[in-house]
Design a protein around this motif. Structure first.
Motif, PDB file in Angstrom:
ATOM      1  N   PHE A  54      26.754  40.850  32.275  1.00  0.00           N
ATOM      2  CA  PHE A  54      27.178  39.951  33.353  1.00  0.00           C
ATOM      3  C   PHE A  54      28.663  39.618  33.200  1.00  0.00           C
ATOM      4  O   PHE A  54      29.436  39.700  34.154  1.00  0.00           O
ATOM      5  N   GLY A  55      29.075  39.264  31.975  1.00  0.00           N
ATOM      6  CA  GLY A  55      30.471  38.904  31.735  1.00  0.00           C
ATOM      7  C   GLY A  55      31.421  40.053  32.036  1.00  0.00           C
ATOM      8  O   GLY A  55      32.415  39.899  32.732  1.00  0.00           O
ATOM      9  N   LEU A  56      31.085  41.237  31.491  1.00  0.00           N
ATOM     10  CA  LEU A  56      31.954  42.399  31.705  1.00  0.00           C
ATOM     11  C   LEU A  56      32.079  42.735  33.187  1.00  0.00           C
ATOM     12  O   LEU A  56      33.169  42.916  33.726  1.00  0.00           O
ATOM     13  N   TYR A  57      30.920  42.819  33.848  1.00  0.00           N
ATOM     14  CA  TYR A  57      30.945  43.207  35.258  1.00  0.00           C
ATOM     15  C   TYR A  57      31.521  42.106  36.146  1.00  0.00           C
ATOM     16  O   TYR A  57      32.081  42.391  37.203  1.00  0.00           O
ATOM     17  N   TYR A  58      31.383  40.863  35.736  1.00  0.00           N
ATOM     18  CA  TYR A  58      31.965  39.791  36.548  1.00  0.00           C
ATOM     19  C   TYR A  58      33.492  39.887  36.534  1.00  0.00           C
ATOM     20  O   TYR A  58      34.145  39.701  37.552  1.00  0.00           O
ATOM     21  N   ILE A  59      34.064  40.212  35.367  1.00  0.00           N
ATOM     22  CA  ILE A  59      35.517  40.366  35.281  1.00  0.00           C
ATOM     23  C   ILE A  59      35.980  41.499  36.199  1.00  0.00           C
ATOM     24  O   ILE A  59      36.903  41.336  36.995  1.00  0.00           O
ATOM     25  N   VAL A  60      35.315  42.645  36.097  1.00  0.00           N
ATOM     26  CA  VAL A  60      35.692  43.788  36.941  1.00  0.00           C
ATOM     27  C   VAL A  60      35.486  43.447  38.415  1.00  0.00           C
ATOM     28  O   VAL A  60      36.334  43.727  39.261  1.00  0.00           O
ATOM     29  N   SER A  61      34.342  42.842  38.722  1.00  0.00           N
ATOM     30  CA  SER A  61      34.013  42.561  40.116  1.00  0.00           C
ATOM     31  C   SER A  61      34.927  41.505  40.726  1.00  0.00           C
ATOM     32  O   SER A  61      35.260  41.578  41.906  1.00  0.00           O
ATOM     33  N   LEU A  62      35.335  40.521  39.935  1.00  0.00           N
ATOM     34  CA  LEU A  62      36.277  39.525  40.448  1.00  0.00           C
ATOM     35  C   LEU A  62      37.594  40.188  40.847  1.00  0.00           C
ATOM     36  O   LEU A  62      38.172  39.885  41.885  1.00  0.00           O
ATOM     37  N   SER A  63      38.064  41.113  40.003  1.00  0.00           N
ATOM     38  CA  SER A  63      39.339  41.759  40.331  1.00  0.00           C
ATOM     39  C   SER A  63      39.157  42.686  41.532  1.00  0.00           C
ATOM     40  O   SER A  63      40.031  42.784  42.387  1.00  0.00           O
ATOM     41  N   LEU A  64      38.004  43.348  41.620  1.00  0.00           N
ATOM     42  CA  LEU A  64      37.740  44.195  42.792  1.00  0.00           C
ATOM     43  C   LEU A  64      37.603  43.333  44.043  1.00  0.00           C
ATOM     44  O   LEU A  64      38.000  43.732  45.139  1.00  0.00           O
ATOM     45  N   ASN A  65      37.041  42.132  43.865  1.00  0.00           N
ATOM     46  CA  ASN A  65      36.896  41.234  45.005  1.00  0.00           C
ATOM     47  C   ASN A  65      38.258  40.834  45.567  1.00  0.00           C
ATOM     48  O   ASN A  65      38.419  40.693  46.779  1.00  0.00           O
TER      49      ASN A  65
END
Lengths: 345, 237
Positions: A13-24
């Motif tokens: 969750f933490g790893l993908y949240y970081i990536v997804s926030l930047s993609l967002n």
């Protein structure tokens, strides 16, 4: 088993949240279809394996072959970390700084070839560049060890094996929280509003005096810098790097799904999207063989997660393209103050 | 205010405008009329920098701005409002107005928004609605309001009354007159509703096949044989 399961979910969750926030920020706010998102994560791996490991070789005076040399260097630094936890934390911070800088620069350069492109053409160009860099890193052994891979420091060498997953998960979650705060602060501003406007209509943004290309460069530089942080964390978690771990499926398409699922243009929505998908995916990966036998599935169950991806993507785009939590207007501090005044009366 | 000299322009290798010469006077309404495909909209896009200019000059405040990119023209107080796609559909009306002010000083933005809302009071009740949910008329009000927020000096309008009812079109024309008279805006107007547009205008140009077929005062153009033929749909051989 269930305890390890929870720590794994938290970690991903933490790893993908970081990536997804930047993609967002890139896609959800600015409308840049960054199908090369995996590149920014790979850049984080390059910062750790290609730069940090070389610095360690230099520090310990280790010469010779890159792959072998880094094995000795990481062993030496791990021994140091085992007796000095501060060194481990210092390595983590140094790696994050290196990756952010490298990510920032690569992100700014990465978008330049697409100066006149839009939409699908822009997306496919970014994907192509991302794939090209991945191939280079896979077959050139001197960047991150190519298809052999390379060792990275164990920043938690002072933690016993049974607790390492937990401690690492909390570190990742903490950093993810900081990234969330950063994006909330960055995007609930006139800048965030301009990005949304750019997503809607580039010509009208030009008509209002803003240079589209500068906005894209700024957005991609920041987005890549943050994506690289996820690459660092993943590389340090696995204590080794192999180029093929940074595929477009894992680090571009899954984040796109999570952003769309949660609600693009909305950082809290993205958190929900990431959490939902990570839980399902982790459970699916762990229990896929149980599912196969229970349901009598006639094919190899490793494909279930890809089928899940496809089905979810179709369902989201068809039935709820705004995601679980649709975006809301951007409330800047002055507007918030005004709202407080009105509601206070 | 804007002088166009021997302008040749188009899209890529497709030339649309041929040797166009024109003059848009400060503080006046200039209307461009002509049949479909005559290059009227391309003329506006060219002035704003959204087409390829092969040769010619666009003189604005004694400088040739032909090669200046759109976002810099915008900062020179030139506003271009396309017929469609002139607002940000997924942002609220309020957000649209705020974005229009991003090139101004912070203090000035609030003042400009209030001015825009005084000219377009219809927007006051719908500030929280998404722009994409507005009716055609409301959307045009918002687009023109955004131009006022920007404190533009030149306003280029591409068929602002397209797809609107005649009654609403009349309101739009009244707003255009108000903006010229109360704010001294220089307005360049492309309209299919040619007769009515010329009636509110000071000057006019008639485009045919990418060339200026006639220029003069709006009154002269209204009384011109060529214009009458065009209005009636008759093509002289």
């Amino acid at each position: 088993m269930s305890i390890d399961l929870i720590s794994m979910i938290l970690l991903w969750f933490g790893l993908y949240y970081i990536v997804s926030l930047s993609l967002n920020m890139e896609f959800g706010y600015a409308g840049i279809p960054n199908f090369g998102k995996a590149l920014s994560v790979l850049v984080g791996a390059i910062a750790v394996g290609g730069i940090l490991d070389r610095l360690l070789m230099l520090y310990f005076g280790i010469g010779g072959d890159f792959i072998t040399g880094t094995t000795y260097a990481t062993s030496a630094i791990n021994n140091l970390i085992a007796s000095n936890p501060i060194v481990g934390i210092g390595i983590l911070i140094l790696a994050i700084i290196l990756a952010s800088i490298l990510g920032f620069v690569v992100g700014a350069i990465f978008i330049l070839p697409s100066a006149k492109l839009k939409e699908d053409y822009l997306g496919i160009t970014l994907l192509a560049i991302s794939e090209a860099v991945l191939l280079i890193c896979t077959y050139n052994l001197n960047i991150i060890g190519g298809y052999y891979g390379i060792s990275t420091p164990d920043i938690l060498a002072f933690v016993s094996g049974e607790y390492r997953g937990w401690v690492f998960a909390w570190i990742v979650l903490f950093i993810a929280f900081l990234v969330y705060l950063f994006f909330e602060r960055l995007l609930n501003t006139p800048f965030g509003r301009v990005l949304r406007a750019m997503r809607e209509n580039e010509n009208t943004v030009k008509a209002f005096g803003r240079d589209i290309m500068k906005l894209r460069i700024k957005t991609m530089a920041i987005g890549s810098a943050i994506g690289a942080i996820a690459g660092v964390l993943y590389s340090l978690y696995t204590v080794n790097i192999i180029a093929n771990a940074f595929t477009r499926v894992d680090w571009t398409f899954f984040p796109f799904l999570m952003v769309l699922l949660g609600g693009k243009g909305n950082n809290k929505g993205v958190a929900l999207g990431v959490l939902c998908y990570v839980i399902v995916k982790v459970l699916l990966d762990i229990y896929k063989y149980n599912i196969k036998y229970a349901l009598g599935i006639p094919f190899e169950p490793v494909w279930l997660s890809y089928m899940l991806f496809g089905v979810l993507m179709l369902l989201i785009l068809y039935y709820k393209p705004s995601g679980l939590i649709p975006e809301k207007p951007i409330i800047t501090p002055p507007m918030k103050k005004k709202i407080m005044e009105i509601s206070g009366k | 205010m804007i002088k166009v000299k021997n302008l040749n322009a188009g899209y890529g290798k497709l030339q649309i405008l041929f040797d166009v010469n024109a003059k848009i006077e400060k503080g006046k309404i200039t209307t461009v009329v002509g049949p479909n495909g005559s290059g009227k909209s391309t003329f506006l896009k060219t002035l704003f920098g959204l087409t390829k200019i092969y040769s010619g000059e666009i003189i604005f405040k004694d400088k040739d701005i032909a090669k200046v990119p759109p976002h810099q023209k915008a900062r020179m107080k030139i506003a271009y409002l396309p017929q469609t796609n002139n607002v940000f559909a997924n942002l609220t009306v309020e957000e649209n107005l705020k974005i229009a002010g991003y090139v101004l000083d912070k203090d000035k933005v609030k003042e400009r928004i209030e001015i825009a809302l005084s000219v377009f009071p219809e927007l006051k009740d719908i500030l929280k609605r998404k722009a994409g949910t507005l009716s055609g008329g409301q959307r045009q009000f918002l687009a023109m309001g955004m131009a006022l927020v920007r404190d533009a000096e030149v306003l280029m309008l591409d068929e602002p009354t397209a797809q609107l009812s005649p009654k609403l079109a009349e309101v739009i024309f009244e707003k255009i007159i108000e903006m010229r008279d109360n704010f001294g805006l220089t307005i360049l107007l492309v309209e299919q509703n040619a007769k009515r547009a010329l009636e509110i205008s000071d000057n006019g140009y008639m485009f045919v096949s990418g060339r200026v077929a006639f220029e003069g005062t709006a009154e002269e153009l209204l009384n011109h044989e060529k214009f009458k033929e065009y209005s009636l749909g008759i093509t002289a051989v």
